[in-house]
Design an enzyme around this catalytic site. Structure first.
Site, mmCIF file in Angstrom:
data_model
loop_
_atom_site.group_PDB
_atom_site.id
_atom_site.type_symbol
_atom_site.label_atom_id
_atom_site.label_comp_id
_atom_site.label_asym_id
_atom_site.label_seq_id
_atom_site.Cartn_x
_atom_site.Cartn_y
_atom_site.Cartn_z
ATOM 1 N N SER A 442 57.639 76.373 96.776
ATOM 2 C CA SER A 442 56.889 75.194 97.304
ATOM 3 C C SER A 442 55.730 75.722 98.345
ATOM 4 C CB SER A 442 57.943 74.321 97.931
ATOM 5 O OG SER A 442 57.351 73.021 98.425
ATOM 6 N N ASP A 494 58.997 67.968 88.147
ATOM 7 C CA ASP A 494 58.798 68.183 89.488
ATOM 8 C C ASP A 494 57.275 67.782 89.894
ATOM 9 O OD1 ASP A 494 58.454 69.352 91.988
ATOM 10 O OD2 ASP A 494 58.836 71.471 91.513
#
Length: 666
Positions: A442, A494
């Site tokens: 991330s 995602d």
């Protein structure tokens, strides 16, 4: 549609948002009225204890509740009429809201009267009667309290009424409108800055934080300034968009060949990269410390860490910063299987643009491994949201070189630590034959990719594995440059690898289009959307052609009452020209880093809970991530433990049960 205008200001709800709260209150009020009627009937003609006051209280309560029930019924019925873009059938909602607000006055008076009767005149009365009156009084105060809380939530600081500008000559309209847009934009920035300061009130209000608040506020206010939608409109648009995307996906040819990136290897190289990625993901997940370790091991994790946390290790913790109890470092040892002597540097120091990381010797892969932590604090969120572009000149790269501002600064912070403080020199003095590997998830993935770009010239053989990196990270030149040494791993739908300002603008346009087309009331859209997300079924059918006039009405700036005058004026089109403040320059395009390894679920999209899940992996290109996909799994697919499970499943060829997959559309 625009927010409802009552009491001289614009609010954060529309006239069709009153169906659900009105229905809930109506249900409570009907039960309350029935209970009061039963109590009155039971005591009719036999009010033994202070009968006059109790009799008057019950009669008055029945009348007030009856009026409220009638008003709520009218509000719910009228609010359910029309569509999102056709508020005409709901034009009487403001009058009904005024009437409902007026009824709070007698309700408040009767609540006070009931409280006085209970405290002073209820002696000798039946306990059941006293309890019923107390319940009525408490219910009145609870409803009044929740009403006040609801008003605070739907209050729009940008909805203050402003005097309309006086009539002007045509040549002066443009200057007046320019000033109007500038004033509204400045006010919006100040409001968002105040919201950020309130949200981050626990953080120090120093110069760096104030600069971050200002930068984020300008970015967010620009994004929301040209749409006149309330939050429920956006929720309805997302529900419709999810069903439209699923309908298109089901109609797609299942035998269609997936286009691979030209520079992507295949076959045996794919398996090799998957094994390396699965190994590196253990370190990327370990960087989150004890929160993720306890979350992933809720039964055994606390027991394994309890012996190490809070234990005195003064001699050992000279290389560990910001981990006073030692739980973070203990969880890293448990997650990676390394020994204490394998760590060169560990830091949990966390400020805006300064994120935790560790450097360790990975003897299994013969690598000096740098792992950067992802988002785990408010400071990290501010780093994420600092999404403006920042120049990042790299020697040997032609073309425009820029990247995500927050992550560029975070990468620069780690770069100075590694190079200027001699951390990498110390590591390679211990293991000179090892290669450099950088990884993260991330926020950590974006920072790791930028750090790899900064270190590439000094370490030509380095490799970087970025898990679920942000889509708005690198310019095209840097994204192409990073394909030689960066591998990005993306799971399913995602959200984060598809998240960039241009993609968000595209999502906004698609929401405007789809809510403009839909001919169903909002409450039906939301109910059917919730049913579809929970239980599946066939996507709803709705028009796909757009009425341009309706979309334009939804895409005008949020300027309150003046905008109604301006948008109907002949000069409105000129105000939206290139030299107008209403016109926003296009955002610089940003791309995900490196080659992209996309992992998806193999098999039917919906399956029973605890059924076996198999994954497939293939090379993809950045073009596949140029739009945001709406799905229940768009957040779950970003979680580091889910990504780690998927990689372990692929490398071990062993499916694992995943309950939430029964709700996912892959």
């Amino acid at each position: 549609m625009p927010g409802m205008v009552v009491f001289g200001r614009r609010w954060g709800i529309a006239s069709d948002d009153l169906v659900f709260p009105g229905s809930f209150e109506l249900f409570v009020r009907v039960l309350w009225w029935i209970g009061t009627l039963i109590l009155y009937t039971h005591h009719k003609g036999d009010f033994d204890c202070n009968g006059r006051i109790l009799h008057s209280y019950l009669i008055g309560l029945l009348v007030v509740l009856g009026l409220i029930i009638l008003t709520l019924s009218a509000i719910v019925y009228v609010s359910a009429q029309g569509t999102i873009t056709n508020p005409g059938p709901r034009r009487s909602i403001p009058a009904l809201v005024y009437l409902r607000a007026l009824l709070y006055i007698p309700e408040l008076v009767w609540a006070c009267l009931g409280a006085v009767w209970v405290s002073d005149d209820s002696k000798g009365c039946d306990p059941a009667t006293v309890g019923a009156v107390i319940a009525a009084v408490v219910a009145s105060w609870i409803i009044l309290l929740f009403t006040g809380v609801g008003v605070v939530f739907v209050f729009d600081p940008l909805g203050n009424p402003r005097p309309q500008p006086a009539a002007m000559e045509p040549l002066g309209v443009r200057e007046e409108s320019t000033q109007l847009f500038s004033t509204a934009r400045s006010l919006a920035v100040k409001v968002w800055e105040s919201r950020l300061r309130l949200l981050c009130c626990c953080l120090p209000q120093d110069e760096s934080h104030r600069a971050a608040f200002s930068s984020i506020a300008q970015l967010v206010s620009r994004f929301f300034s040209d749409t006149d939608l309330v939050p429920s409109d956006i929720a309805a648009g997302l529900a419709l968009l999810h069903q439209e995307q699923d309908k298109m996906e089901r109609s797609r040819d299942p035998d269609a060949v997936v286009t691979h990136s030209p520079s992507s290897p295949s076959g045996g190289d794919l398996e090799t990269e998957l094994e390396k990625a699965a190994h590196c993901m253990q370190f990327a997940a370990a960087a989150y410390g004890w929160p993720l370790y306890i979350y992933s091991n809720p039964l055994t994790g606390p027991c394994k860490l309890s012996g190490d946390c809070c234990r005195s290790r003064a001699a050992e913790y000279d290389i560990v910063g910001g981990d006073h109890l030692g739980c973070h470092f203990s969880s890293i040892l448990q997650s990676t299987g390394l020994q204490y002597r394998d760590f060169i540097y560990v830091s949990f120091h966390n400020q805006i643009y300064e994120i935790p990381f560790f450097v360790a010797l990975d003897h299994k892969r013969e690598a000096v491994l740098v792992s950067v932590r992802g988002t785990l604090s408010l400071r990290d969120v501010l780093t994420d949201l600092s999404a403006e572009c920042e120049n990042l000149p790299i020697e040997g790269v032609s073309g425009a070189c820029y990247g995500h501002k927050g992550m560029c600064q975070a990468a620069g912070y780690i770069y100075k630590k590694l190079v200027n403080d001699g951390i990498l020199n110390q590591a390679f003095n211990v293991a000179p034959e090892y290669k450099l590997v950088i990884t993260g998830h991330s926020l950590g993935a974006g920072t790791a990719s930028l750090l790899a770009i900064l270190l590439r010239n000094s370490f030509p053989s380095l490799q970087c594995y970025a898990f679920s990196p942000p889509g708005g990270l690198l310019s095209k030149a840097l994204a192409d440059y990073s394909k030689d040494f960066v591998v990005s791993v993306v799971l399913g739908k995602d959200l984060v690898p598809r998240l960039s300002i241009p993609n968000m603008e595209d999502l906004k346009r698609r929401i405007l289009k789809i809510v403009s087309n839909c001919n169903k009331p909002k409450y039906r859209i939301l109910l059917q959307g919730c049913w579809y997300e929970l239980f599946g079924g066939d996507p709803d059918d709705f028009p796909t052609e757009m009425d341009n006039r309706r979309e334009e009405e939804l895409s005008q700036p949020l300027l309150g009452e003046e905008s109604l005058m301006i948008r109907h004026s002949s000069s409105y089109q000129s105000m939206a020209s290139d030299d107008s403040p209403a016109h926003k320059p296009a955002h610089l395009p940003l791309f995900p880093p490196g080659r992209i390894l996309h992992i998806t679920e193999d098999g039917p999209s919906r399956r029973p809970c605890f059924s076996q899940v198999r994954y497939r992996a293939e090379w993809s290109s950045e073009e596949a991530f140029r739009s945001i996909l709406i799905s229940p799994s768009m957040l779950a697919d970003h979680m580091p433990d889910i990504v780690l499970h998927a990689l372990n499943s692929l490398t071990s060829d062993r499916p694992f049960p995943l309950c939430t997959s029964s709700l996912n559309n892959s």
